[in-house]
Structure formats: structure tokens, C-alpha cells
Design an enzyme around this catalytic site. Structure first.
Site, mmCIF file in Angstrom:
data_model
loop_
_atom_site.group_PDB
_atom_site.id
_atom_site.type_symbol
_atom_site.label_atom_id
_atom_site.label_comp_id
_atom_site.label_asym_id
_atom_site.label_seq_id
_atom_site.Cartn_x
_atom_site.Cartn_y
_atom_site.Cartn_z
ATOM 1 N N GLU A 130 0.798 -1.241 0.000
ATOM 2 C CA GLU A 130 0.000 0.000 0.000
ATOM 3 C C GLU A 130 0.829 1.288 0.000
ATOM 4 O O GLU A 130 0.569 2.222 0.747
ATOM 5 C CB GLU A 130 -0.923 -0.011 1.231
ATOM 6 C CG GLU A 130 -1.796 -1.243 1.310
ATOM 7 C CD GLU A 130 -2.683 -1.270 2.527
ATOM 8 O OE1 GLU A 130 -2.646 -0.343 3.337
ATOM 9 O OE2 GLU A 130 -3.447 -2.248 2.665
ATOM 10 N N GLU A 237 -6.038 -10.803 -0.742
ATOM 11 C CA GLU A 237 -6.798 -10.558 0.493
ATOM 12 C C GLU A 237 -8.305 -10.497 0.230
ATOM 13 O O GLU A 237 -9.022 -9.685 0.780
ATOM 14 C CB GLU A 237 -6.337 -9.256 1.155
ATOM 15 C CG GLU A 237 -4.855 -9.158 1.392
ATOM 16 C CD GLU A 237 -4.439 -7.882 2.107
ATOM 17 O OE1 GLU A 237 -5.321 -7.197 2.653
ATOM 18 O OE2 GLU A 237 -3.233 -7.569 2.122
HETATM 19 O O1 LIG Z 1 -5.408 -1.072 5.114
HETATM 20 C C1 LIG Z 1 -6.534 -0.703 4.427
HETATM 21 C C2 LIG Z 1 -7.038 0.582 4.576
HETATM 22 C C3 LIG Z 1 -8.162 0.933 3.877
HETATM 23 C C4 LIG Z 1 -8.761 0.025 3.065
HETATM 24 C C5 LIG Z 1 -8.257 -1.242 2.936
HETATM 25 C C6 LIG Z 1 -7.135 -1.610 3.590
HETATM 26 C C7 LIG Z 1 -6.641 -3.008 3.433
HETATM 27 N N1 LIG Z 1 -5.433 -3.293 4.110
HETATM 28 C C8 LIG Z 1 -5.285 -4.708 4.359
HETATM 29 C C9 LIG Z 1 -6.349 -5.105 5.293
HETATM 30 C C10 LIG Z 1 -6.135 -5.727 6.426
HETATM 31 C C11 LIG Z 1 -4.752 -5.990 6.903
HETATM 32 O O2 LIG Z 1 -4.730 -7.141 7.722
HETATM 33 C C12 LIG Z 1 -3.835 -6.211 5.704
HETATM 34 O O3 LIG Z 1 -2.510 -6.445 6.150
HETATM 35 C C13 LIG Z 1 -3.847 -5.005 4.813
HETATM 36 O O4 LIG Z 1 -3.032 -5.281 3.687
#
Ligand SMILES: Oc1ccccc1CN[C@@H]1C=C[C@@H](O)[C@H](O)[C@H]1O
Length: 326
Positions: A130, A237
Site C-alpha cells: 500500500e 486478500e
Molecule cells: O489497510 C486498508 C485501509 C483501507 C482500506 C483497505 C485496507 C486493506 N489493508 C489490508 C487489510 C487488512 C490488513 O490485515 C492487511 O494487512 C492489509 O493489507
């Protein structure tokens, strides 16, 4: 009825995110349906190196052993991210930001210690998670990584990981990957890494989708665009929330028939796309095992239950299961 991994065995790996509880509690369901696992949180920097030079590998060791004992692959998640970093990582003993040189050393030491420990055992790593800004002109989001090191923190992360395990597949991973504006930024970021000779092998599409977004057209356009890079694609994911992003209603205490029907429709179309592009998509991981537990129970609304998977709270197939295992 075929299991998930049986049905897709000639197409792509089928994975699930696990945690220290589900790796034990859901062992039977895991070995029945999945041939890949990802640690939802336990391999993130705050869990792996909570204090300087103090690594806590116990849970990760248990997960990789479980994977090997059960013929599964394990996706390492994640090495460099702006979230779930231990507080000490970016500051010196006086609480000030460390220098670029010091943070590069800490990054290298962390990646080297973690990746080399599992050298030859972890199939793929989400090296950077991200880093791309969702909207506007900026390519990369603001973070301590970019503030202190600069934009080349991404190049260094991949180089350090490759030095530690030359055989591991190295991925850039992100969400909202199918939104056209962000898609183009991710494409340009990864193309730039490739053009600079940075060792990157794949793009991770987080696929945190819902009943209404993204469109099939945008998902297909993203798969096609990333495929032009000649890299592997992993869906990393996947979950399909029954609530549109931004819908913070808390009155739904169980999924309605309409929600389950629409979710089944969406899952069928999603997996039809994955199958259509199976030469590029080599792994599809759900961000959980069943509706018994999902991070969406607390995001974006804390304590609001969600039912995003194809297996229900008892681990039994939902309507969506029967539309993808057909
Ligand atoms: O971090 C975010 C912020 C906003 C939207 C989606 C995400 C998705 N982000 C994910 C979600 C859950 C975590 O456990 C993962 O490591 C992360 O990659």
C-alpha cells in the site's frame, strides 16, 4: 462436492489468511479447502520485531511448519508498510526521526533477518504494502518511509528481500487496485521498478471488494493492465463485504437473502474472471477462512458483523460457494 482447492487445482492456488487462533481451531477446514496460507498479522513488523533486535518468530515458525506439514504454500505478509510498524522503527533514542542511512539499515536488518530465516520455505512475499496514494496527483502516499528515505525506499525493500532469498517471488501489494486512477499509478510504479532492474516478480491485488464495487469491467481492465507487465498476479486478500464502503449502518444482524444472492452473483463473476486470466493469476487468497471471523467485523465500523466469504460461520458452503465450485 469438490473442495475449493480441488476445484481450482489446475488453475491457481486457493489460500486463506490465518491467525494464531484459527491455525489451530480451524485446522480441519484449512486443510480441506486451502493449499496456501497467509499470516493476517503475525508476520508484520510490529509482530516480528517489536523491539530493536528482539525478533519474535514463534508464531510464524508454527505457521510455516503447519503449511509444510500440510502441503501448503505460505505467502509472507508484509515487510514494508506504513501501518502496524513498531513505534521504535523510525525514531532515535531521543524520539527524533532517524537518518536516511539509519532507516535503510533498519529496513535491511529487518528484511534480512525475516526473509533469510524462511529462505526456501516461503513461496512469495508482499515486500511493500500500500505505498500508492489513492487519489490526486501524488503517486506515493505520505509515510515515514518516504519522508525519511525518499521514494527509493521501495527499490531498496525489494533489493534487500531478493538478496535474502533469491528464489522467493517478490510482490507489490495494494487495495483499490481496480479503481482506474489507482490502477494506473500501481502500473506506473511497478513498471518503473522493472525499468530500473529492481527484482519484482508480481503484483498483489488485495481484492477487498463488496456487493457493489468495483465493477467487473474495472476488475478485468486492471487484470489486463497488470498482465502487460509480464509478472505473476496474486489475489491476496479477497473478501466481498455485504456493505458498500462508507455504509456504516449497524442494524444488520445477519445477512439478508438478497445480500447472499447478490454476493453469490458477484463471486461467480469474480472467479469467472480469475479463471479467464489463470495464465496470469497463480494464487487467490481469501482474507480469512469463513464468516466466523473477518477483519471486516471491525473495519470500517468497529463491532459491526460482516459475512464476506463463501463459507459461513459454521464453515459450511454459502450460496456463493456453489456458484464458484460448479
Ligand atoms: O489497510 C486498508 C485501509 C483501507 C482500506 C483497505 C485496507 C486493506 N489493508 C489490508 C487489510 C487488512 C490488513 O490485515 C492487511 O494487512 C492489509 O493489507
Amino acid at each position: 462436492m469438490k473442495t475449493l482447492k480441488e476445484h481450482f487445482k489446475d488453475k491457481f492456488l486457493v489460500g486463506a489468511a490465518v491467525n494464531a487462533y484459527t491455525i489451530d481451531h480451524d485446522k480441519e477446514l484449512l486443510t480441506k479447502h486451502f493449499n496456501s496460507i497467509t499470516a493476517e498479522n503475525e508476520m508484520k513488523p510490529e509482530h516480528m520485531q517489536p523491539e530493536p533486535n528482539k525478533f519474535t518468530f514463534e508464531v510464524a515458525d508454527k505457521m510455516i511448519q503447519f503449511a509444510e506439514d500440510n502441503g501448503m504454500q505460505l505467502r509472507g505478509h508484509t515487510l514494508v508498510w506504513h501501518n502496524q510498524m513498531p513505534d521504535w522503527f523510525f525514531t532515535d533514542e531521543n524520539g527524533n526521526d532517524v537518518s536516511r542511512e539509519e532507516l535503510l539499515k533498519r529496513m535491511k536488518d529487518h528484511i534480512t533477518a525475516v526473509v533469510s530465516r524462511y529462505k526456501g520455505r516461503i513461496h512469495a512475499w508482499d515486500v511493500v504494502n500500500e505505498a500508492v496514494e489513492d487519489r490526486g496527483e501524488e503517486m506515493l502516499r505520505k509515510s515515514k518511509w518516504i519522508d525519511i528515505i525518499g521514494e527509493d525506499f521501495i527499490d531498496y525493500a525489494f533489493k534487500f528481500a531478493h538478496e535474502a532469498d533469491p528464489d522467493a517471488l517478490l510482490f507489490y501489494n495494494d487495495y483499490n487496485e481496480s479503481h482506474p486512477e489507482k490502477r494506473e499509478k500501481i502500473y506506473q510504479l511497478v513498471k518503473g521498478l522493472l525499468d530500473r532492474g529492481v527484482p519484482i516478480h508480481g503484483v498483489g491485488l488485495q481484492a477487498h471488494w463488496n456487493l457493489y464495487d468495483p465493477s467487473y469491467e474495472n476488475i478485468e481492465a486492471a487484470i489486463k493492465r497488470y498482465s502487460e507487465l509480464g509478472l505473476q498476479l496474486h489475489v491476496t486478500e479477497m473478501d466481498v463485504s455485504v456493505f458498500e464502503f462508507g455504509d456504516e449502518r449497524t442494524d444488520v444482524k445477519e445477512p439478508t437473502k438478497e445480500m447472499l444472492h447478490l454476493q453469490a452473483e458477484r463471486y461467480e463473476r469474480f472467479f469467472d474472471l480469475f479463471t479467464k486470466y489463470q495464465e496470469h493469476i497463480t494464487s487467490v487468497t481469501f482474507w480469512g477462512i469463513s464468516d466466523a471471523y473477518t477483519w471486516l467485523n471491525d473495519f470500517p465500523v468497529r463491532g459491526r458483523k460482516n459475512w464476506p466469504f463463501v463459507l459461513d460461520e459454521k464453515g459450511e458452503p454459502k450460496p456463493a460457494y456453489h456458484r464458484i465450485v460448479k
